[in-house]
Write an enzyme that holds these catalytic residues in place. Structure first.
Site, short mmCIF file in Angstrom:
data_model
loop_
_atom_site.label_atom_id
_atom_site.label_comp_id
_atom_site.label_asym_id
_atom_site.label_seq_id
_atom_site.Cartn_x
_atom_site.Cartn_y
_atom_site.Cartn_z
CG HIS A 74 -2.04 -0.96 1.14
ND1 HIS A 74 -3.33 -0.64 1.48
CD2 HIS A 74 -2.08 -2.23 0.70
CE1 HIS A 74 -4.11 -1.69 1.27
NE2 HIS A 74 -3.37 -2.66 0.81
N PRO A 295 -4.77 -0.32 18.97
CG PRO A 295 -6.63 -1.58 18.33
CD PRO A 295 -5.99 -0.92 19.51
CE1 TYR A 387 -1.52 3.60 9.49
CE2 TYR A 387 -0.48 2.90 7.45
CZ TYR A 387 -1.51 2.80 8.37
OH TYR A 387 -2.52 1.89 8.16
#
Ligand code: FAD
Ligand code: DHB
Length: 393
Positions: A74, A295, A387
């Site tokens: 991704h 999470p 991220y």
């Protein structure tokens, strides 16, 4: 039975298995003791998003064949709020880094196959595991296998036995300081036999609560909904879950949520937790045994892998040159990164969830934050670099 190894590892999750694999590549022997069966750990549905550094490590150390074949790369993600999607260009903002969707239990399968294929020892269904004498140079792990008592002597113990394991509680009181935060919500997660409704992950902020659209393969979708911490799954028939997901993920321009048979359902509690230090004597804690993140942002598994990279390097230095410097610095090196990842996971969680007791001011502030992150390159870059994964010191 009494036996001996160099590093005794408690827990065959990602942390314990990856540590055993890295040690093997450095010529260091280990034995992994796992409470559950091989089948159980290979089927346990958990995380699914790997940072660039985790992917690189798996590939560079020879356990990336299935990941390369089946993983979904991704380059971006979507933040959805006010019924509109906003793309964060992860690759463009980080000089080309990506994340990869590949289920945690597949990583576990690959590592188990590699360890057993190389003659490594993993004792599954080890009962009554306990750790001893880690204040000195010959710590021991006692356990039962098929009813028979065994003692494993080693030079070091790695406590990779997760949040509910036995290693952290075995450390005498007064040694560890614990920091934690419990959130007033949980996630209800499902796996569904449905084509993903978007090529990328969608993190949705909605007045009814957070929702996440993720995936496992071109035919399996993974979805999560913010719910109450004591939510009763029995009150969530599949139709209700789909209807709620549809409401929270709704977007204009005709976006449609694909439905399908729900093949797994579960509730994940949300907490932030850190112990300091992550070591005492010859016992080293790694992964969820030492810290938990909520999470949002998918950091738990990646943080576990980052810890054992540091630990494997420190143990390799010690066995190659009797140099204990990195071993003594293990906790300090890991915690600097752990706290940054804690901050990021807390921030993503705070920005995207509805909190009990919040008022209209809090909601406006969250929307302003989302607006800022999706319109300022500096803010988007901050999200993106965290991220895809911060560097390991
Ligand atoms: P674990 O994977 O917990 O492994 C510990 C191992 O030790 C287990 O195999 C356990 O059986 C074994 N063990 C425990 N006690 C003993 C004992 N006494 N003796 C021997 N063995 C023992 N992270 C994300 O990034 N995204 C997610 O969506 C996500 N979902 C999650 C859902 C759930 C239900 C849970 C519990 C965690 C989730 N996580 C998620 C977090 C992520 O899965 C963990 O951070 C990751 O598993 C940490 O790896 P670990 O090896 O440190 O611990
Ligand atoms: C997944 C889980 C996460 O917590 C997350 O932030 C992204 C993806 C997943 O299970 O696919």
């Amino acid at each position: 039975m009494n036996h001996r190894t160099q590093v005794g590892i408690v827990g065959a999750g990602p942390a314990g298995l990856m540590l055993s694999h890295l040690l093997h590549l450095a010529g260091i022997e280990s034995v992994v003791l796992e409470a559950r069966s091989r089948r159980y750990v290979e089927e346990r549905v958990r995380a699914g998003l790997l940072e660039q550094g985790t992917v690189n490590l798996l590939k560079e150390t020879g356990v990336g064949e299935r990941l390369t074949r089946l993983g979904l790369t991704h380059h971006g993600l979507e933040l959805r709020f006010g019924g509109r999607g906003h793309r964060i260009d992860l690759s463009g903002l980080t000089g080309g880094s990506t994340v990869t969707i590949y289920a945690q239990h597949e990583v576990v399968k690959d590592l188990i196959a590699a360890r057993l294929g190389a003659g490594g020892q993993i004792v599954f269904e080890a009962d009554d595991v306990s750790v001893h004498d880690f204040d000195g140079p010959t710590p021991k792990i006692r356990y039962r296998k098929d009813g028979d008592a065994s003692e494993l002597s080693c030079d070091f113990i790695a406590g990779c036995d997760g949040f509910h394991g036995v290693c952290r509680p075995a450390i005498p009181s007064g040694v560890l300081t614990m920091y934690d935060r419990i959130y007033p919500f949980a996630w209800l997660g499902i796996l569904a036999e449905a084509r993903p409704s978007s090529d990328e992950l969608i993190y949705a902020y909605h007045e009814r609560g957070f929702a996440l659209h993720s995936m496992r393969s071109p035919t399996i979708t993974r979805l999560y909904l913010q719910c109450a911490p004591d939510e009763n799954l029995g009150q969530w028939p599949d139709e209700r879950i789909w209807d709620e997901l549809e409401l929270r993920l709704a977007a204009d321009k005709g976006w449609k949520l694909n439905r399908g048979a729900v093949i797994q359902k579960g509730i994940t509690e949300m907490r932030s937790f850190v112990v300091e230090p992550m070591q005492t004597g010859t016992l080293f804690l790694a992964g969820d045994a030492a810290h938990i993140v909520p999470p949002t942002g998918a950091k738990g598994l990646n943080l576990a892998i980052a810890d054992v990279r540091v630990l494997a390097r420190a143990l390799t230095d010690y066995y190659r040159s009797s140099n204990r410097e990195l071993l003594t610095k293990y906790s300090g090196i890991c915690l600097r990164r752990v706290w940054k990842v804690q901050r990021f996971s807390w921030w993503m969680t705070s920005m995207l969830h509805r909190f009990t007791g919040e008022n209209a001011f809090d909601q406006r502030r969250q929307l302003a934050e989302l607006d800022y992150v999706t319109t300022s390159r500096a803010a988007a870059q901050t999200l993106a670099e965290n991220y895809v994964g911060l560097p390991i010191e």
